[in-house]
Structures are given as C-alpha cells and as structure tokens.
Design a protein around this motif. Sequence first.
Motif, PDB file in Angstrom:
ATOM      1  N   ASP A 176      34.739  22.733  32.500  1.00  0.00           N
ATOM      2  CA  ASP A 176      34.907  22.491  34.126  1.00  0.00           C
ATOM      3  C   ASP A 176      34.936  23.910  34.688  1.00  0.00           C
ATOM      4  O   ASP A 176      35.229  23.784  35.626  1.00  0.00           O
ATOM      5  CB  ASP A 176      36.084  21.415  34.118  1.00  0.00           C
ATOM      6  CG  ASP A 176      35.215  20.211  34.267  1.00  0.00           C
ATOM      7  OD1 ASP A 176      33.931  19.887  33.684  1.00  0.00           O
ATOM      8  OD2 ASP A 176      35.973  19.197  33.934  1.00  0.00           O
ATOM      9  N   GLN A 177      35.821  23.819  34.216  1.00  0.00           N
ATOM     10  CA  GLN A 177      36.944  25.863  34.690  1.00  0.00           C
ATOM     11  C   GLN A 177      36.831  26.846  33.597  1.00  0.00           C
ATOM     12  O   GLN A 177      37.154  26.242  32.312  1.00  0.00           O
ATOM     13  CB  GLN A 177      38.377  25.310  35.130  1.00  0.00           C
ATOM     14  CG  GLN A 177      38.024  24.431  36.569  1.00  0.00           C
ATOM     15  CD  GLN A 177      37.262  24.995  38.071  1.00  0.00           C
ATOM     16  OE1 GLN A 177      37.031  26.141  37.816  1.00  0.00           O
ATOM     17  NE2 GLN A 177      36.630  23.882  38.462  1.00  0.00           N
ATOM     18  N   MET A 178      36.899  27.746  33.962  1.00  0.00           N
ATOM     19  CA  MET A 178      36.770  28.841  33.641  1.00  0.00           C
ATOM     20  C   MET A 178      37.414  29.760  33.533  1.00  0.00           C
ATOM     21  O   MET A 178      37.412  30.775  35.262  1.00  0.00           O
ATOM     22  CB  MET A 178      35.688  29.941  32.959  1.00  0.00           C
ATOM     23  CG  MET A 178      36.245  30.159  31.983  1.00  0.00           C
ATOM     24  SD  MET A 178      34.482  31.151  31.290  1.00  0.00           S
ATOM     25  CE  MET A 178      34.726  32.185  29.830  1.00  0.00           C
ATOM     26  N   VAL A 179      38.763  30.654  33.137  1.00  0.00           N
ATOM     27  CA  VAL A 179      39.667  31.514  33.823  1.00  0.00           C
ATOM     28  C   VAL A 179      39.292  32.913  32.774  1.00  0.00           C
ATOM     29  O   VAL A 179      39.853  32.587  31.694  1.00  0.00           O
ATOM     30  CB  VAL A 179      41.120  31.146  34.185  1.00  0.00           C
ATOM     31  CG1 VAL A 179      42.160  32.568  34.367  1.00  0.00           C
ATOM     32  CG2 VAL A 179      41.416  29.979  34.322  1.00  0.00           C
ATOM     33  N   VAL A 180      39.828  33.578  33.430  1.00  0.00           N
ATOM     34  CA  VAL A 180      38.698  35.073  33.069  1.00  0.00           C
ATOM     35  C   VAL A 180      40.663  35.801  32.889  1.00  0.00           C
ATOM     36  O   VAL A 180      40.383  35.816  34.106  1.00  0.00           O
ATOM     37  CB  VAL A 180      37.822  35.578  33.082  1.00  0.00           C
ATOM     38  CG1 VAL A 180      37.717  37.322  32.188  1.00  0.00           C
ATOM     39  CG2 VAL A 180      36.303  35.768  33.231  1.00  0.00           C
ATOM     40  N   ALA A 181      40.571  36.040  32.055  1.00  0.00           N
ATOM     41  CA  ALA A 181      42.526  36.371  32.192  1.00  0.00           C
ATOM     42  C   ALA A 181      42.735  37.841  31.912  1.00  0.00           C
ATOM     43  O   ALA A 181      42.251  38.055  30.407  1.00  0.00           O
ATOM     44  CB  ALA A 181      43.401  34.888  31.615  1.00  0.00           C
ATOM     45  N   VAL A 182      43.120  38.793  32.815  1.00  0.00           N
ATOM     46  CA  VAL A 182      43.036  40.193  32.256  1.00  0.00           C
ATOM     47  C   VAL A 182      44.156  40.793  31.784  1.00  0.00           C
ATOM     48  O   VAL A 182      45.149  39.874  32.626  1.00  0.00           O
ATOM     49  CB  VAL A 182      42.120  40.935  33.022  1.00  0.00           C
ATOM     50  CG1 VAL A 182      42.355  42.679  32.264  1.00  0.00           C
ATOM     51  CG2 VAL A 182      41.006  40.826  33.730  1.00  0.00           C
ATOM     52  N   PRO A 240      29.397  29.889  39.497  1.00  0.00           N
ATOM     53  CA  PRO A 240      30.975  28.697  40.718  1.00  0.00           C
ATOM     54  C   PRO A 240      31.936  28.604  40.096  1.00  0.00           C
ATOM     55  O   PRO A 240      32.856  28.500  40.484  1.00  0.00           O
ATOM     56  CB  PRO A 240      30.207  27.647  40.849  1.00  0.00           C
ATOM     57  CG  PRO A 240      29.378  27.745  39.913  1.00  0.00           C
ATOM     58  CD  PRO A 240      28.643  29.079  39.133  1.00  0.00           C
ATOM     59  N   ASN A 241      32.645  27.675  38.725  1.00  0.00           N
ATOM     60  CA  ASN A 241      33.258  27.808  38.106  1.00  0.00           C
ATOM     61  C   ASN A 241      34.403  28.500  37.421  1.00  0.00           C
ATOM     62  O   ASN A 241      35.209  27.873  36.901  1.00  0.00           O
ATOM     63  CB  ASN A 241      32.799  26.236  37.146  1.00  0.00           C
ATOM     64  CG  ASN A 241      32.595  26.617  35.827  1.00  0.00           C
ATOM     65  OD1 ASN A 241      31.431  28.329  36.224  1.00  0.00           O
ATOM     66  ND2 ASN A 241      31.937  25.906  34.894  1.00  0.00           N
ATOM     67  N   VAL A 242      33.579  30.226  37.166  1.00  0.00           N
ATOM     68  CA  VAL A 242      34.530  31.428  36.560  1.00  0.00           C
ATOM     69  C   VAL A 242      35.380  31.560  37.885  1.00  0.00           C
ATOM     70  O   VAL A 242      35.251  32.199  39.141  1.00  0.00           O
ATOM     71  CB  VAL A 242      33.946  31.847  36.336  1.00  0.00           C
ATOM     72  CG1 VAL A 242      33.862  33.236  36.136  1.00  0.00           C
ATOM     73  CG2 VAL A 242      33.122  31.366  35.462  1.00  0.00           C
ATOM     74  N   SER A 243      36.517  32.084  37.387  1.00  0.00           N
ATOM     75  CA  SER A 243      37.525  32.952  37.796  1.00  0.00           C
ATOM     76  C   SER A 243      38.104  33.842  37.173  1.00  0.00           C
ATOM     77  O   SER A 243      38.636  34.362  36.197  1.00  0.00           O
ATOM     78  CB  SER A 243      38.825  32.074  38.948  1.00  0.00           C
ATOM     79  OG  SER A 243      39.346  31.240  37.537  1.00  0.00           O
ATOM     80  N   VAL A 244      38.901  34.505  38.102  1.00  0.00           N
ATOM     81  CA  VAL A 244      39.170  35.993  36.976  1.00  0.00           C
ATOM     82  C   VAL A 244      40.776  36.002  38.054  1.00  0.00           C
ATOM     83  O   VAL A 244      41.303  36.519  39.130  1.00  0.00           O
ATOM     84  CB  VAL A 244      38.732  37.491  37.639  1.00  0.00           C
ATOM     85  CG1 VAL A 244      39.217  38.301  36.994  1.00  0.00           C
ATOM     86  CG2 VAL A 244      37.070  37.274  37.154  1.00  0.00           C
ATOM     87  N   GLU A 245      41.738  36.209  36.875  1.00  0.00           N
ATOM     88  CA  GLU A 245      43.167  36.213  37.026  1.00  0.00           C
ATOM     89  C   GLU A 245      43.987  37.270  36.041  1.00  0.00           C
ATOM     90  O   GLU A 245      43.322  37.481  34.990  1.00  0.00           O
ATOM     91  CB  GLU A 245      43.709  34.825  36.853  1.00  0.00           C
ATOM     92  CG  GLU A 245      43.735  33.596  37.655  1.00  0.00           C
ATOM     93  CD  GLU A 245      44.204  32.663  37.882  1.00  0.00           C
ATOM     94  OE1 GLU A 245      44.805  32.593  37.403  1.00  0.00           O
ATOM     95  OE2 GLU A 245      43.207  31.408  38.133  1.00  0.00           O
ATOM     96  N   CYS A 246      45.278  38.175  36.650  1.00  0.00           N
ATOM     97  CA  CYS A 246      45.542  38.306  35.448  1.00  0.00           C
ATOM     98  C   CYS A 246      46.707  38.144  34.981  1.00  0.00           C
ATOM     99  O   CYS A 246      47.237  36.798  35.767  1.00  0.00           O
ATOM    100  CB  CYS A 246      46.313  40.022  36.420  1.00  0.00           C
ATOM    101  SG  CYS A 246      45.153  40.595  37.285  1.00  0.00           S
TER     102      CYS A 246
END
Length: 171
Positions: free
Chosen positions: A30-36, A64-70
């Motif tokens: 459902d959701q994906m977080v790309v974590a840097v 749409p269901n991808v966000s990028v965070e650190c």
Amino acid sequence: MAKTAVYPGSFDPVTMGHMDLIVRTAGIFDQMVVAVLINSEKKSPLFSLDERVIMLKDACKNIPNVSVECFEGLLVDFVRSKGDAVIIRGLRELMDFEMELQMAQVNRIASGEGGEGIETLFLPTDPKYSHISSSVVREYARYRVPLKDFVPENVLKTMMEKGIVTSTKED
Ligand code: PNS
C-alpha cells in the motif's frame, strides 16, 4: 500483514536498478518509504544528502504511494516508527547475498523481543540492471564514461548541471 515497505539505502545517486525495485515494490505494498541514510559511513559521497533526496523525490514523483524520507541511526528503529512494516532490499548477484543475509538477520534479531523482529524481503534485480550500482555510477562519472541508461533522466540532468558527466540520454 505488513502494508508498508521501507527501502533503505545511501542512494548516491539513485540508479535505474533502484527505480526498478521501487516501482515493483510500490505495486505490491500500500505504502512504500524510500529511506535515505543520513551520515553514511562513506566519507565523501558524490552527492549531498539534500541532493540525493531531491533527485529521489523527482524520480519518484509519478508513483503515488511512494514517499522519500531520511533516517539516522539504526534502520530497525526507523522501520518500527512506520508501524507494521518490512524492509525491502534488492539482490543483484550472488555476492550481494552474503552481506544482505547478514544484515537481514542482524536487523531481525536487533528488532525482536523473543526472536520475532522486523523482516527483510529480497527482490531479485531485473537482469538488465544487475550490472548497475551507485558505486559503478560514481566510478564511471570520475572517468567521464557516458551514463546513459544507468541513472534516471533527472539524475543525469543534475550530473550534467554539476559538470559531473558530459553526455545525455539523447546523445
Ligand atoms: O545503499 P547501501 O549503502 O547498501 O545501504 C546500506 C544501509 C543504509 C541499508 C545500511 O547501511 C543501514 O541500514 N544503515 C543504518 C544503520 C543500521 O541499522 N545498521 C545495522 C544493519 S547492519
């Protein structure tokens, strides 16, 4: 069942292999977080954290269901903050497996009370991207090798603007 996938990495810079994995994972969860990772052990990254995040956000803007965070510190703490989530990692070749297996086992033990911790799922890289890694991109960039098809178009554009590479996809 986990509804969120966390895809951690240094992304210095994001490659076509990363993007393939992001698209495929976003199609499963459902959701994906790309974590840097902030403060990577790598002493001299080619791109600053801000640049890496901007390039990733731009490359993922149509998913749409991808966000990028650190994230800073332990990966498992970040994943836990996302609720019921799993870690996603890609496997390009056999050599990746040893390292990734160890990391998955350590993360599971580090996050688990009574042995049941955060799980890692592996996705095999599409063979057409298995030769691509951020370190190959960085190395090629040093020698001005054209990086056509190695990185998303927006990354190539940024590399050109910074004078890191001299040719575009259109060349
Ligand atoms: O793209 P990379 O450099 O292969 O990603 C490595 C990463 C960021 C996944 C890994 O270094 C990491 O999770 N670092 C955070 C610190 C941590 O939790 N270490 C324990 C795992 S061995």
